[in-house]
Design a protein around this motif. Structure first.
Motif, short mmCIF file in Angstrom:
data_model
loop_
_atom_site.label_atom_id
_atom_site.label_comp_id
_atom_site.label_asym_id
_atom_site.label_seq_id
_atom_site.Cartn_x
_atom_site.Cartn_y
_atom_site.Cartn_z
N VAL A 173 0.89 -1.32 -0.08
CA VAL A 173 0.09 -0.07 0.09
C VAL A 173 0.81 1.32 0.11
CG1 VAL A 173 -1.72 1.44 1.25
CG2 VAL A 173 -2.04 -1.19 1.03
N GLU A 174 1.99 1.36 0.97
CA GLU A 174 2.78 2.47 0.91
C GLU A 174 3.35 2.89 -0.58
OE1 GLU A 174 3.01 -0.46 2.96
OE2 GLU A 174 3.21 0.43 5.19
N SER A 175 3.81 1.99 -1.25
CA SER A 175 4.49 1.91 -2.52
C SER A 175 3.52 2.35 -3.39
CB SER A 175 5.22 0.81 -2.85
OG SER A 175 6.13 0.25 -2.30
N ALA A 176 2.42 1.86 -3.36
CA ALA A 176 1.26 2.28 -4.64
C ALA A 176 0.64 3.75 -4.09
CB ALA A 176 0.13 1.50 -4.30
N PHE A 177 0.60 4.14 -2.83
CA PHE A 177 0.26 5.36 -2.56
C PHE A 177 1.30 6.43 -2.73
CE2 PHE A 177 0.12 8.99 0.87
CZ PHE A 177 -1.09 9.31 0.48
N ASN A 178 2.62 6.07 -2.67
CA ASN A 178 3.80 6.98 -3.05
C ASN A 178 3.81 7.33 -4.49
OD1 ASN A 178 4.49 7.24 -0.24
ND2 ASN A 178 6.05 5.63 -0.66
N ALA A 179 3.41 6.07 -5.30
CA ALA A 179 3.70 6.33 -6.68
C ALA A 179 2.21 7.24 -7.22
CB ALA A 179 3.47 4.96 -7.30
N PHE A 180 1.30 7.00 -6.47
CA PHE A 180 0.25 8.02 -6.96
C PHE A 180 0.20 9.36 -6.64
CE2 PHE A 180 -4.07 9.55 -4.84
CZ PHE A 180 -4.68 9.89 -6.19
N THR A 181 0.82 9.71 -5.20
CA THR A 181 1.01 10.91 -4.78
C THR A 181 2.11 11.64 -5.58
OG1 THR A 181 2.25 10.17 -3.16
CG2 THR A 181 0.08 10.66 -2.50
N ASN A 182 3.27 10.78 -6.01
CA ASN A 182 4.37 11.38 -6.67
C ASN A 182 4.03 11.46 -8.42
OD1 ASN A 182 5.75 11.72 -4.53
ND2 ASN A 182 6.74 9.59 -4.54
N LEU A 183 2.77 11.05 -8.67
CA LEU A 183 2.47 11.36 -10.15
C LEU A 183 3.14 10.59 -10.82
CD1 LEU A 183 1.42 15.27 -10.18
CD2 LEU A 183 -0.01 13.17 -9.79
N GLU A 184 3.58 9.42 -10.56
CA GLU A 184 4.45 8.46 -11.35
C GLU A 184 3.93 7.72 -12.56
OE1 GLU A 184 6.48 5.48 -9.01
OE2 GLU A 184 7.42 6.99 -7.45
N THR A 185 4.41 7.48 -13.43
CA THR A 185 3.77 6.99 -14.81
C THR A 185 3.02 5.82 -14.70
OG1 THR A 185 5.52 8.13 -16.09
CG2 THR A 185 4.13 6.22 -17.09
N ASP A 186 3.30 4.93 -13.81
CA ASP A 186 2.75 3.52 -13.60
C ASP A 186 1.93 3.65 -12.34
OD1 ASP A 186 2.00 1.10 -13.21
OD2 ASP A 186 3.86 0.09 -12.94
N GLN A 187 0.40 3.80 -12.34
CA GLN A 187 -0.42 3.93 -11.47
C GLN A 187 -1.23 2.74 -11.19
OE1 GLN A 187 -1.10 7.05 -9.55
NE2 GLN A 187 0.79 7.74 -10.42
N GLN A 188 -0.88 1.52 -11.96
CA GLN A 188 -1.76 0.51 -11.87
C GLN A 188 -2.03 -0.10 -10.52
OE1 GLN A 188 -3.35 -0.43 -14.61
NE2 GLN A 188 -4.40 -1.44 -13.19
N ALA A 189 -0.99 -0.10 -9.84
CA ALA A 189 -0.89 -0.74 -8.53
C ALA A 189 -1.95 0.02 -7.66
CB ALA A 189 0.49 -0.92 -7.63
N TRP A 190 -1.90 1.33 -7.68
CA TRP A 190 -3.13 2.24 -6.94
C TRP A 190 -4.19 2.22 -7.50
CZ3 TRP A 190 -3.35 4.49 -2.45
CH2 TRP A 190 -4.33 5.28 -2.23
N GLN A 191 -4.45 1.87 -8.91
CA GLN A 191 -5.76 1.95 -9.34
C GLN A 191 -6.56 0.64 -8.93
OE1 GLN A 191 -7.64 4.27 -11.29
NE2 GLN A 191 -9.12 2.97 -10.59
N ASP A 192 -5.68 -0.30 -8.95
CA ASP A 192 -6.37 -1.71 -8.34
C ASP A 192 -6.77 -1.93 -6.92
OD1 ASP A 192 -5.65 -2.60 -11.07
OD2 ASP A 192 -3.74 -3.92 -10.67
N TYR A 193 -5.83 -1.22 -6.30
CA TYR A 193 -6.17 -1.06 -4.88
C TYR A 193 -7.49 -0.14 -4.72
CZ TYR A 193 -5.64 0.41 0.00
OH TYR A 193 -5.91 0.62 1.36
N SER A 194 -7.58 0.77 -5.50
CA SER A 194 -8.58 2.02 -5.23
C SER A 194 -9.99 0.88 -5.82
CB SER A 194 -8.50 3.02 -6.23
OG SER A 194 -7.40 3.65 -5.73
N ASP A 195 -9.98 0.15 -6.80
CA ASP A 195 -11.05 -0.58 -7.32
C ASP A 195 -11.58 -1.60 -6.32
OD1 ASP A 195 -11.08 0.86 -9.63
OD2 ASP A 195 -9.88 -0.64 -10.69
N LEU A 196 -10.49 -2.21 -5.65
CA LEU A 196 -10.79 -3.12 -4.84
C LEU A 196 -11.53 -2.69 -3.39
CD1 LEU A 196 -7.75 -5.48 -4.99
CD2 LEU A 196 -9.78 -6.27 -5.50
#
Length: 626
Positions: free
Chosen positions: A209-232
């Motif tokens: 969760v920490e890595s996915a959230f960091n990628a999301f808040t840092n606007l990294e290109t690969d957001q798939q992990a955060w999108q999957d977590y959000s959908d779940l």
């Protein structure tokens, strides 16, 4: 309309009650200051073993106290009032069961947790996932409750404030003075973010969760992990509502839970949390309240008629005609794809087909569909080109392609102009005892749409879920379970950013989609308040009638929860501000009562002087609410 509810329901009504009051300064009794104390209780989702170690950390992250607890959900600690602390829970038993009623997918042969050796992680069978729990909170006077989840830990570790993202005066993981519904909502949101972490960890052992959230808040290109977590996390809501094993408490707060999850998982303006020292007698809540009232009064003087028109436009834009066009597009896609594609039972060759009032021209290599006719009595045309199919009973079927479409419903026209289309099926084919031949599961459709209305247009990203389930009559039913629509409404008089969500709160009662709980989040610039934000849960047609409702507003990055009740002309306003401050104003005829509070500590009385409602402090100072 809006001028009737200013300040969002109360200010004009209160001020306009008369030029005098039965109360005056000589008759008011100043309150005595009460000594304060603070305690914190906790909540962790019941999938996690409640026994473990509770660490209390100061603002610098230094452990101040370490306590062994038998049950974190019944534990309580005393803390110094008006201080910032972090709370960390380390469970003694880290094992976590599968929380999804339909199971968590495949596992390897010989997995010791696969008790029935079916190579599936069934509901309540143990997984290999472990989670960490932590949250920060400001200790308001009285009782505080902190709701611990993997996401609250990620936010805390990054040092962010979650207030604006939560559409609440306090973060989604912290409650001060609260009612039962607020507590249930906070528990359900915590469950959702924990549920998602378990399922995401089962699907991908490297997920964090920490890595996915960091990628999301840092606007990294690969957001798939955060999108999957959000959908779940969003799926937790429908998983419970569409199952007779679901949490019965969720139904009453389904809209609020859906809105909080949607807002937190799409919020992009994360800011560092403030650790500014708070004083007990601060009057910041009065300042925040007056800012709201001031902006509203400004609108009444110059723009009230215009705002009436804007709210009326928004109500019209989100009406039943709009919903019917969305239903028609989604259901038509679902039926055509499941019957005339590689996903259909058996082999469906290229050719021309008839599905009730739809004509379908289906081709293979590449896969294309030309669909014309009517669906639910609405004219519809869809052109699909889908080069990518994934057919998998384990991962779920997945379709990616492009689509152009129109659905017409009188003056409402939905159009998709060569937009990317993603359709996913969850891969679950659970059987029901009532109807063992029926498959159940979830279909998700994602695309970009434009909905033209008589006065303007809605344009944005649309995500819809269809749930296939067995209803109370033992019949298979497919219904629109949730949708998220994130975009802009543009007309001649406004350009309003919106995030609209809906969830079917009672799928087993009544007809399909007759209990959609709608939520609205609007960035609604006003003169004198360009950053005004407004959030509301309720019926679309009541969007502009907020005399008895709960809403969230924000101006100058300061959040307020407003609870407004109007009974036979008697008005009660509760304004909850940040850090546990709240104001209770009761008006009955020409009399005013209530108080200004910090947590459970009353700081001053609400009264009136010469007809002007305000707050009387123990030292005799009087401050008008307006």
């Amino acid at each position: 309309m809006l001028k009737q509810i200013i300040p969002l329901g109360v200010a004009i009504a209160l001020v306009g009650c008369g030029s005098s009051s039965d109360s005056d300064s000589s008759e008011s009794v100043a309150v005595s200051e009460i000594a304060t104390s603070s305690s914190v209780s906790f909540y962790v989702s019941n999938w996690q073993s409640p026994q473990g170690t509770l660490n209390v950390l100061d603002g610098d992250g230094v452990v101040q106290e370490s306590i062994e607890v038998e049950n974190i959900n019944t534990a309580s600690v005393s803390v110094t009032p008006l201080t910032f602390n972090s709370f960390e829970f380390i469970p003694s038993d880290t094992a976590l069961p599968c929380p999804r009623f339909t199971g968590c997918g495949r596992t390897v042969r010989g997995d010791v947790n696969d008790l029935n050796a079916n190579r599936l992680i069934d509901y309540q069978e143990l997984t290999a996932v472990t989670l960490n729990y932590k949250a920060d909170a400001f200790s308001a006077p009285g009782v505080n409750t902190v709701y611990l989840s993997p996401l609250s830990k990620a936010i805390t570790d990054e040092g962010f404030s979650a207030t604006q993202a939560s559409l609440s005066a306090t973060p989604f993981y912290h409650l001060t003075h609260s009612n039962l519904n607020a507590s249930v909502e906070a528990e359900m949101v915590t469950n959702a973010f924990t549920y998602a972490a378990i399922l995401a960890g089962v699907a991908d052992s490297s997920f964090s969760v920490e890595s996915a959230f960091n990628a999301f808040t840092n606007l990294e290109t690969d957001q798939q992990a955060w999108q999957d977590y959000s959908d779940l996390a969003a799926q937790y809501v429908t998983d419970n509502l569409f199952s007779d094993q679901g949490n019965a408490l969720l139904q009453n707060v389904a809209g609020q839970v859906k809105q909080t999850i949607a807002s937190v998982t799409t919020f992009t303006n994360w800011q560092a949390r403030s650790t500014e020292v708070q004083s007990l007698d601060s009057r910041e809540l009065l300042v925040d309240t007056r800012n709201i009232i001031g902006a509203a009064r400004l609108q009444e003087k110059s723009y009230s008629d215009e705002l009436d028109v804007k709210f009326a436009e928004l109500e019209s834009a989100f009406d039943d005609d709009t919903q019917r066009t969305l239903d028609a597009l989604t259901n038509a896609l679902n039926e055509v794809i499941t019957n005339y594609s590689p996903l259909a039972d058996g082999s469906t060759p290229s050719g021309q087909y008839k599905l009730r009032d739809l004509d379908i021209d289906y081709s293979q290599s590449p896969y294309t569909w030309a669909i014309t006719g009517t669906y639910d009595d609405l004219p519809i045309t869809i052109d699909l080109s889908i080069p990518t199919f994934r057919v998998s009973g384990v991962l779920g079927n997945k379709i990616e392609g492009v689509m152009s479409a129109t659905v017409t419903n009188g003056a409402t026209v939905l159009s998709v102009d060569v937009s990317e289309l993603l359709i996913q099926f969850d891969g679950i084919d659970a059987q029901s005892e009532l109807n063992p031949e029926a498959d159940t599961g979830i279909t998700q459709v994602n695309t970009n749409v434009i909905i033209n209305k008589a006065a303007g247009k809605l344009e944005g990203d649309l995500s819809l879920n269809l749930n296939r389930f067995v209803n109370s009559l033992g019949e298979e039913s497919t219904t629109l379970s949730t949708f998220d629509f994130n975009g802009d409404y543009v007309s001649d008089i406004q350009n309003t950013a919106f995030h609209i969500t809906a969830v079917e709160a009672s799928p087993f009662i009544g007809e399909d989609n007759d209990d959609l709980a709608f939520t609205f989040e609007l960035d609604f610039p006003l003169s004198g308040a360009s950053d005004f934000k407004f959030a509301y849960v309720g019926d679309v047609e009541n969007l502009s009638e907020l005399t008895s409702t709960d809403i969230f507003v924000s101006i100058k990055n300061r959040a307020l929860d407003l609870r407004i009740r109007d009974v036979s002309g008697n008005i009660n306003l509760i304004a909850k501000g940040e850090n546990g401050r709240w104001l209770d104003v009761k008006q009955k005829g020409r009399n005013y009562s209530g108080g200004l509070y910090f947590g459970d500590t009353k700081l001053a009385d609400v009264t009136a002087v010469r007809g002007i409602p305000g707050v009387l402090f123990p030292n005799g100072e009087f401050e008008s609410l307006f």
